[in-house]
Each structure stands twice: as C-alpha cells, then as structure tokens.
Design an enzyme around this catalytic site. Structure first.
Site, PDB file in Angstrom:
ATOM      1  N   PRO A 119       0.829  -1.213   0.000  1.00 27.58           N
ATOM      2  CA  PRO A 119       0.000   0.000   0.000  1.00 27.58           C
ATOM      3  C   PRO A 119       0.859   1.258   0.000  1.00 27.58           C
ATOM      4  O   PRO A 119       1.895   1.316   0.661  1.00 27.58           O
ATOM      5  CB  PRO A 119      -0.811  -0.136   1.285  1.00 27.58           C
ATOM      6  CG  PRO A 119      -0.907  -1.613   1.491  1.00 27.58           C
ATOM      7  CD  PRO A 119       0.425  -2.147   1.024  1.00 27.58           C
ATOM      8  N   CYS A 120       0.430   2.241  -0.762  1.00 25.30           N
ATOM      9  CA  CYS A 120       1.284   3.404  -1.021  1.00 25.30           C
ATOM     10  C   CYS A 120       1.161   4.530   0.000  1.00 25.30           C
ATOM     11  O   CYS A 120       1.954   5.461  -0.030  1.00 25.30           O
ATOM     12  CB  CYS A 120       0.991   3.949  -2.412  1.00 25.30           C
ATOM     13  SG  CYS A 120      -0.661   4.654  -2.580  1.00 25.30           S
ATOM     14  N   GLN A 121       0.197   4.476   0.911  1.00 26.16           N
ATOM     15  CA  GLN A 121      -0.024   5.604   1.808  1.00 26.16           C
ATOM     16  C   GLN A 121       1.231   5.992   2.588  1.00 26.16           C
ATOM     17  O   GLN A 121       1.469   7.171   2.826  1.00 26.16           O
ATOM     18  CB  GLN A 121      -1.157   5.307   2.808  1.00 26.16           C
ATOM     19  CG  GLN A 121      -2.498   5.156   2.168  1.00 26.16           C
ATOM     20  CD  GLN A 121      -2.814   3.714   1.822  1.00 26.16           C
ATOM     21  OE1 GLN A 121      -1.932   2.904   1.591  1.00 26.16           O
ATOM     22  NE2 GLN A 121      -4.092   3.388   1.765  1.00 26.16           N
TER      23      GLN A 121
END
Length: 162
Positions: A13-15
C-alpha cells in the site's frame, strides 16, 4: 504452503510512501506488507529449490524514491536483489541524492529493472505515475520485459494485437 507459481505481482500500500501520505515509509503499518511479500517469495523459492517464482513485479508510487531520504527504495532494491543473490553487495545510493526514473541491475543469472510509467498511456483518463520493478531470478530478461515495447508511446488500445 502456497502452490508454486512462475510470477508474483504485488504492491505494498502506497499511503506510507506517498508524498500525500504520512511518509512512514517501509516501516509504516501499511507499507510493511512489502516485507511479508519478500518473505513469501523467499519461502516459495526455498520450497522449490530456487525455481519458483522466476519473476516478480512490484508496483508503487514515485514517492518511494524519496521516502526516508531515498533509503526506502534502496531497501526495496536490496531486498529484491538479496532474493536472487544472498551475498549481493550493497546497492549504492544514487548520485546527487535522486533515484533515476529507470535503471537496471544484473548479476550472475539474475536481473532487476525498474521504471516509472504513467497510466495515461494505457487508457486510464488521468496522469498516475507509478514505479514498476521487475525481477528475473533465473536470467537477464527483466530489462527486456520492462523496456522493450511492442508499440510506440501513445498507441491506442485498439491498435494492439489481441
């Protein structure tokens, strides 16, 4: 205990890597899933005597280049290369502190390549840049897979062969 496969694709996940996110990097709660993917890949390769998976594809935001001063992307490269060659030397930090938009690493019987691609060139009606990293653990095909194009930039989806 997964069935062995030829290719594993994943994107943590890129958050935690995104410039718009909290920038916790690979140590963040979400992006830490990268380490779990590497564990699964290592375990599968161990269970198959290094035969599977042959290829992996990792995807993330360009913020990974700058997360934790660029050290997160360095850690990604070292982890992936370390799957192919456990005694691999340290990946050098980029000159002038900026990772290039594309690069290739080649060792004895393996290759890793990464490149920034923009979704607008694949029929998505928005600019959405992403880093794509391809590893070939049994040869030198990673650059071929990532850099050799069958078409030209801007080719419409209708123009591709079925």
């Amino acid at each position: 205990e997964l069935e062995p496969v030829d290719v594993i694709t994943f994107g943590s996940p890129c958050q935690d890597m995104s410039i718009a996110g909290r920038r916790a990097g690979l140590d963040g709660e979400r992006s830490g899933l990268f380490h779990q993917a590497v564990r699964i890949i290592r375990e599968m390769r161990e269970a198959t005597n290094g035969e599977k998976p042959r290829f992996i594809v990792w995807e993330n935001v360009p913020g990974a280049f700058t997360s934790n001063g660029g050290n997160d992307f360095k850690a990604v490269l070292e982890a992936v290369i370390g799957i192919a060659q456990e005694d691999a030397p340290e990946v050098p930090a980029p000159e002038q502190g900026r990772w290039p938009a594309a690069d290739i690493y080649v060792g004895d019987g393996w290759s890793v390549a990464y490149r920034v691609l923009d979704a607008q060139y694949w029929g998505v009606p928005q600019r959405r840049k992403r880093i794509f990293l391809v590893a070939d653990f049994a040869g030198g095909r990673a650059p071929e897979i990532l850099f050799d194009s069958e078409g030209v930039s801007g080719y419409s989806p209708e123009g591709f062969r079925a």
